[in-house]
Design an enzyme around this catalytic site. Structure first.
Site, PDB file in Angstrom:
ATOM      1  CD1 TRP A 129      -0.211  -1.579   3.104  1.00  0.00           C
ATOM      2  CD2 TRP A 129       0.611   0.498   3.308  1.00  0.00           C
ATOM      3  NE1 TRP A 129       0.575  -1.553   4.236  1.00  0.00           N
ATOM      4  CE2 TRP A 129       1.094  -0.290   4.390  1.00  0.00           C
ATOM      5  CE3 TRP A 129       1.005   1.832   3.232  1.00  0.00           C
ATOM      6  CZ2 TRP A 129       1.936   0.228   5.373  1.00  0.00           C
ATOM      7  CZ3 TRP A 129       1.854   2.334   4.211  1.00  0.00           C
ATOM      8  CH2 TRP A 129       2.301   1.532   5.259  1.00  0.00           C
ATOM      9  CG  ASN A 130       5.127   1.334   0.430  1.00  0.00           C
ATOM     10  OD1 ASN A 130       4.720   0.533  -0.405  1.00  0.00           O
ATOM     11  ND2 ASN A 130       6.398   1.443   0.742  1.00  0.00           N
ATOM     12  CE  LYS A 168      -3.566  -9.297  -2.373  1.00  0.00           C
ATOM     13  NZ  LYS A 168      -4.404  -8.222  -1.831  1.00  0.00           N
ATOM     14  N   PRO A 169      -3.823  -5.985  -5.821  1.00  0.00           N
ATOM     15  CG  PRO A 169      -5.368  -4.327  -6.403  1.00  0.00           C
ATOM     16  CD  PRO A 169      -5.070  -5.783  -6.577  1.00  0.00           C
ATOM     17  CB  SER A 173      -7.020  -5.834   1.391  1.00  0.00           C
ATOM     18  OG  SER A 173      -6.871  -7.105   0.856  1.00  0.00           O
ATOM     19  CD  GLU A 221      12.646  -5.509  -5.509  1.00  0.00           C
ATOM     20  OE1 GLU A 221      13.325  -5.174  -4.522  1.00  0.00           O
ATOM     21  OE2 GLU A 221      13.127  -5.668  -6.638  1.00  0.00           O
ATOM     22  CG  LEU A 222      11.159  -9.490   0.442  1.00  0.00           C
ATOM     23  CD1 LEU A 222      11.725 -10.772   1.010  1.00  0.00           C
ATOM     24  CD2 LEU A 222       9.666  -9.636   0.169  1.00  0.00           C
ATOM     25  CB  CYS A 262      11.034  -0.556   0.874  1.00  0.00           C
ATOM     26  SG  CYS A 262      11.137   0.067  -0.804  1.00  0.00           S
ATOM     27  CD  GLU A 280      10.186  -2.501   6.568  1.00  0.00           C
ATOM     28  OE1 GLU A 280       9.447  -3.486   6.687  1.00  0.00           O
ATOM     29  OE2 GLU A 280      10.544  -2.051   5.465  1.00  0.00           O
TER      30      GLU A 280
HETATM   31  P1  NDP Z   1       2.383  -7.143   3.136  1.00  0.00           P
HETATM   32  O1  NDP Z   1       3.454  -8.148   2.961  1.00  0.00           O
HETATM   33  O2  NDP Z   1       1.510  -7.251   4.322  1.00  0.00           O
HETATM   34  O3  NDP Z   1       1.384  -7.164   1.878  1.00  0.00           O
HETATM   35  C1  NDP Z   1       1.826  -6.977   0.563  1.00  0.00           C
HETATM   36  C2  NDP Z   1       0.847  -7.639  -0.391  1.00  0.00           C
HETATM   37  O4  NDP Z   1       0.880  -9.053  -0.199  1.00  0.00           O
HETATM   38  C3  NDP Z   1      -0.611  -7.228  -0.160  1.00  0.00           C
HETATM   39  O5  NDP Z   1      -1.269  -7.145  -1.403  1.00  0.00           O
HETATM   40  C4  NDP Z   1      -1.133  -8.376   0.672  1.00  0.00           C
HETATM   41  O6  NDP Z   1      -2.532  -8.503   0.621  1.00  0.00           O
HETATM   42  C5  NDP Z   1      -0.436  -9.543   0.008  1.00  0.00           C
HETATM   43  N1  NDP Z   1      -0.349 -10.755   0.827  1.00  0.00           N
HETATM   44  C6  NDP Z   1      -0.403 -10.870   2.171  1.00  0.00           C
HETATM   45  N2  NDP Z   1      -0.278 -12.171   2.544  1.00  0.00           N
HETATM   46  C7  NDP Z   1      -0.130 -12.889   1.401  1.00  0.00           C
HETATM   47  C8  NDP Z   1       0.046 -14.283   1.114  1.00  0.00           C
HETATM   48  N3  NDP Z   1       0.114 -15.206   2.076  1.00  0.00           N
HETATM   49  N4  NDP Z   1       0.158 -14.670  -0.168  1.00  0.00           N
HETATM   50  C9  NDP Z   1       0.112 -13.763  -1.168  1.00  0.00           C
HETATM   51  N5  NDP Z   1      -0.069 -12.435  -0.959  1.00  0.00           N
HETATM   52  C10 NDP Z   1      -0.172 -11.992   0.307  1.00  0.00           C
HETATM   53  O7  NDP Z   1       3.086  -5.726   3.044  1.00  0.00           O
HETATM   54  P2  NDP Z   1       2.436  -4.298   3.320  1.00  0.00           P
HETATM   55  O8  NDP Z   1       1.282  -4.100   2.409  1.00  0.00           O
HETATM   56  O9  NDP Z   1       2.246  -4.133   4.778  1.00  0.00           O
HETATM   57  O10 NDP Z   1       3.595  -3.332   2.805  1.00  0.00           O
HETATM   58  C11 NDP Z   1       4.630  -2.865   3.588  1.00  0.00           C
HETATM   59  C12 NDP Z   1       5.891  -3.679   3.370  1.00  0.00           C
HETATM   60  O11 NDP Z   1       6.301  -3.625   2.017  1.00  0.00           O
HETATM   61  C13 NDP Z   1       7.084  -3.175   4.175  1.00  0.00           C
HETATM   62  O12 NDP Z   1       7.736  -4.248   4.783  1.00  0.00           O
HETATM   63  C14 NDP Z   1       7.992  -2.564   3.121  1.00  0.00           C
HETATM   64  O13 NDP Z   1       9.331  -2.539   3.442  1.00  0.00           O
HETATM   65  C15 NDP Z   1       7.716  -3.448   1.958  1.00  0.00           C
HETATM   66  N6  NDP Z   1       8.109  -2.771   0.730  1.00  0.00           N
HETATM   67  C16 NDP Z   1       9.232  -3.197   0.062  1.00  0.00           C
HETATM   68  C17 NDP Z   1       9.681  -2.532  -1.064  1.00  0.00           C
HETATM   69  C18 NDP Z   1      10.875  -3.011  -1.830  1.00  0.00           C
HETATM   70  O14 NDP Z   1      10.975  -2.646  -2.986  1.00  0.00           O
HETATM   71  N7  NDP Z   1      11.762  -3.792  -1.268  1.00  0.00           N
HETATM   72  C19 NDP Z   1       8.995  -1.329  -1.558  1.00  0.00           C
HETATM   73  C20 NDP Z   1       7.836  -0.971  -0.773  1.00  0.00           C
HETATM   74  C21 NDP Z   1       7.420  -1.683   0.323  1.00  0.00           C
HETATM   75  P3  NDP Z   1      -3.468  -7.788   1.726  1.00  0.00           P
HETATM   76  O15 NDP Z   1      -3.349  -6.337   1.489  1.00  0.00           O
HETATM   77  O16 NDP Z   1      -4.795  -8.344   1.455  1.00  0.00           O
HETATM   78  O17 NDP Z   1      -2.917  -8.203   3.071  1.00  0.00           O
END
Ligand code: NDP
Length: 480
Positions: free
Chosen positions: A149-150, A173-174, A176, A248-249, A282, A383
Site C-alpha cells: 500500500w505504500n 492483486k493490489p 486490500s 522486494e521486501l 522501503c 522496520e
Molecule cells: P504485506 O506483505 O503485508 O502485503 C503486501 C501484499 O501481499 C498485499 O497485497 C497483501 O494482501 C499480500 N499478501 C499478504 N499475505 C499474502 C500471502 N500469504 N500470499 C500472497 N499475498 C499476500 O506488506 P504491506 O502491504 O504491509 O507493505 C509494507 C511492506 O512492504 C514493508 O515491509 C515494506 O518494506 C515493503 N516494501 C518493500 C519494497 C521493496 O521494494 N523492497 C517497496 C515498498 C514496500 P493484503 O493487502 O490483502 O494483506
C-alpha cells in the site's frame, strides 16, 4: 461513494457480480469512507488466471514492436487519467496530492521505458567446434503481481510494464486497504489495445486471493513487493512448482554522515528520506550514523528540518506530510519510539501526534528525532515504517560500516562524504542492493533495484526488470 470493480478477462466486474463480500475503503486523514470495493475469492483468482493463460497465447506471439506501441498508448492513457488516479491515491493512502501525481506520472514513464526496452531482447549466437548455439529469451507465462500500500501504483508499474514488454500476461492483486488507484492504473493499461484477459485485477485478502495466485499451477512467475515475512511464505509456497520469484521486501537503511560531509545537504537529504511518505518507504532512512566531529551540527540541522514540515490532509496543496496509512502503522511507530526511550534514547523532536482539531480523526504523527540510539532498540533493528530518525555516533569508518551492516536487511544504504576514496570503499563494504553516495534515493528507472539478505531476491527496473519475466532457451544446431 466511488465503487472499485475487479477486472477479469477484459471486463469490469460490477460490484453486484463480485459476490456478497464488500469492503469499505477509508481516508486515513479523517476516517471517512471513500469507496466500496468488491472482495474477490479464490474462484475469482482462478478465473483471472485462466483468462491470462488464454491471452498469453496471443500476447506472447505479438511482436515486440507492436507491444511497444501498445505500452506507449498505455502510458498516454495513464497520463490522461493521472489526476483522477492521483486523487484516489491520496484519498486511500494519505500521501499529499502533489506526490500522488508524481507517483502516477512516473508510472507512465515506466510504461514508456519498457515499451522501448522490450525491443532490445536480443538473442546470442555461439560457435562450437561441430555445432552452433542460439540463445533465446522467451516470456515465462502468466505472472502474479502482488503489491503493498505504500506506493501502490508505482510498485505495480515496475511489474506490469516489464511483464507486458516481455510478452507475459498477468493477474494483479493490489493491497486490500488501498486498491483503488492501482486498479484504475491497470484499467487504463488494459484499454490500450491488449488482448482481453492479458491484464487482470482481483481484489481480496492476501492469504486467500494472493495465496491462490501463488499456489496455482497456472502462474509461472510471482513478482511480490511487501513485508519480509510475507515474502518468506510466498517463496515457500512457490517452491511447490519451482516458480520464478522476484521479492522486494523490507528494509532498514543506514545513513552515514562522515566528518567531511556537507552537513546542510546531508541533513536535508536525511530528513526528506526519513520523513516523506511518513517514513513508509522501503528505502527510507532508518538509522543515522554520525561521525563524532559533526554530530552536534548535523543533529541541530536535522531537528530544524524535522520541525519545518507542514503536516495535514493530503488534499491541501501546501502540505508536505499527510497522515500515516493506518492505525496499525501508527501504533507500531509509537511502540518503537517508547521502546527506544525506555532503553535510553533521548527524544529531540516529535514522538507524538500533532495537536489540533485538524488532526483529531486522522493517523497523524510528528516527524521524530531520537538521539543516543543503539542496536538494542527496535528502531535500529526492525522496520518501523514510520517517521522516525534515530541517531548514533561513530569514531571510525570501520565502525560505521560494521554498524550499518549489522542488520538482516540489505536494501539501501547511504553515505555522505566529500572524499571519493571514502565513498568508494564504503560502497564496496556496505551490504545492500543500492548505495546512495551524496544522494538519498537509489531508484533509477534504468538501473537495477533490489535487496541483499532478507530484503529480497531478484531485481526490478532497467534491463534486469525485463529479464525477470523471461526464460532462457538454448537451441543447439548440429554441424557435423
Ligand atoms: P504485506 O506483505 O503485508 O502485503 C503486501 C501484499 O501481499 C498485499 O497485497 C497483501 O494482501 C499480500 N499478501 C499478504 N499475505 C499474502 C500471502 N500469504 N500470499 C500472497 N499475498 C499476500 O506488506 P504491506 O502491504 O504491509 O507493505 C509494507 C511492506 O512492504 C514493508 O515491509 C515494506 O518494506 C515493503 N516494501 C518493500 C519494497 C521493496 O521494494 N523492497 C517497496 C515498498 C514496500 P493484503 O493487502 O490483502 O494483506
Amino acid at each position: 461513494m466511488y465503487q472499485s470493480q475487479m477486472l477479469i478477462d477484459g471486463r469490469d466486474l460490477p460490484l453486484e457480480e463480485g459476490g456478497d463480500r464488500r469492503a469499505v475503503i477509508y481516508n486515513p486523514a479523517n476516517q471517512e469512507a471513500v469507496a466500496e470495493v468488491a472482495v474477490g475469492s479464490r474462484q475469482d483468482a482462478r478465473l483471472a488466471l485462466q483468462a491470462a493463460e488464454r491471452a498469453f497465447l496471443l500476447w506472447s506471439k505479438t511482436s515486440s514492436q507492436k507491444r511497444g506501441e501498445i505500452l506507449h498508448e498505455a502510458a498516454g492513457r495513464v497520463r490522461d487519467s493521472s489526476e483522477r488516479i492521483a486523487r484516489l491515491l491520496t484519498l486511500e493512502q494519505g500521501k499529499p496530492l502533489k506526490y500522488a501525481r508524481t507517483e502516477v506520472l512516473s508510472s507512465a514513464d515506466v510504461l514508456d521505458y519498457y515499451a522501448e526496452e522490450g525491443k532490445r531482447n536480443y538473442g546470442e549466437w555461439i560457435t562450437g567446434p561441430r555445432s552452433r548455439s542460439i540463445v533465446l529469451r522467451q516470456p515465462i507465462g502468466v505472472a502474479a503481481l502482488i503489491t503493498p500500500w505504500n506506493y501502490p501504483v508505482d510498485l505495480l508499474a515496475w511489474k506490469v510494464a516489464p511483464c507486458l514488454a516481455a510478452g507475459c500476461t498477468f493477474v494483479a492483486k493490489p493491497p486490500s486497504l488501498a486498491p483503488l488507484a492501482a486498479t484504475e492504473f491497470v484499467r487504463a493499461v488494459s484499454q490500450a489495445g491488449l488482448p482481453a484477459g492479458a491484464a487482470n485485477v482481483v481484489h481480496g485478502p492476501g492469504g486467500e486471493v494472493g495465496a491462490e495466485l501463488v499456489e496455482s499451477p497456472i502462474s509461472r512467475k510471482i513478482a511480490f513487493t511487501g513485508e519480509t515475512a510475507t515474502g518468506r511464505s510466498i517463496m515457500a509456497a512457490a517452491a511447490a512448482h519451482i516458480k520464478r520469484v522476484s521479492l522486494e521486501l523490507g528494509g532498514q537503511s543506514p545513513f552515514i554522515v562522515c566528518a567531511d560531509a556537507d552537513i546542510k545537504a546531508a541533513a536535508a537529504s536525511a530528513a526528506q528520506r526519513a520523513f516523506s511518505n511518513m517514513g513508509q518507504i522501503c528505502i527510507s532512512v532508518n538509522r543515522i550514523y554520525m561521525a563524532d566531529e559533526v554530530a552536534e551540527a548535523f543533529t541541530a540541522e536535522l531537528v530544524a528540518r524535522a520541525e519545518g514540515f507542514k503536516i495535514g490532509s493530503g488534499l491541501d496543496p501546501e502540505v508536505d506530510l499527510g497522515p500515516m496509512f493506518s492505525r496499525a502503522q501508527r501504533v507500531k511507530t509509537r511502540e518503537h519510539v517508547a521502546d527506544a526511550l525506555e532503553k535510553g534514547a533521548e527524544l529531540l523532536s516529535g514522538g507524538r501526534e500533532p495537536e489540533g482539531e485538524a488532526y483529531e480523526k486522522g493517523y497523524f504523527f510528528l516527524p521524530t528525532v531520537l538521539d543516543r540510539a543503539d542496536h538494542k532498540m527496535k528502531v535500529m533493528r526492525e522496520e518501523t515504517f514510520g517517521p522516525v530518525a534515530p541517531l548514533m555516533k561513530f569514531k571510525s569508518m570501520e565502525e560505521a560500516i560494521s554498524l550499518a551492516n549489522d542488520s538482516p536487511y540489505g536494501l539501501a544504504a547511504y553515505i555522505f562524504t566529500s572524499d571519493l576514496k571514502t565513498a568508494l570503499l564504503a560502497a564496496e563494504g556496505l551490504e545492500a542492493g543500492g548505495i546512495g553516495v551524496n544522494v538519498n534515493n537509489v531508484v533509477d528507472l534504468q538501473a537495477p533495484f533490489g535487496g541483499w539478505k532478507e530484503s529480497g531476491l531478484g531485481r526490478e527496473l532497467g534491463r534486469w526488470g525485463l529479464e525477470a519475466y523471461m526464460e532462457t532457451k538454448h537451441i543447439r544446431l548440429g554441424m557435423g
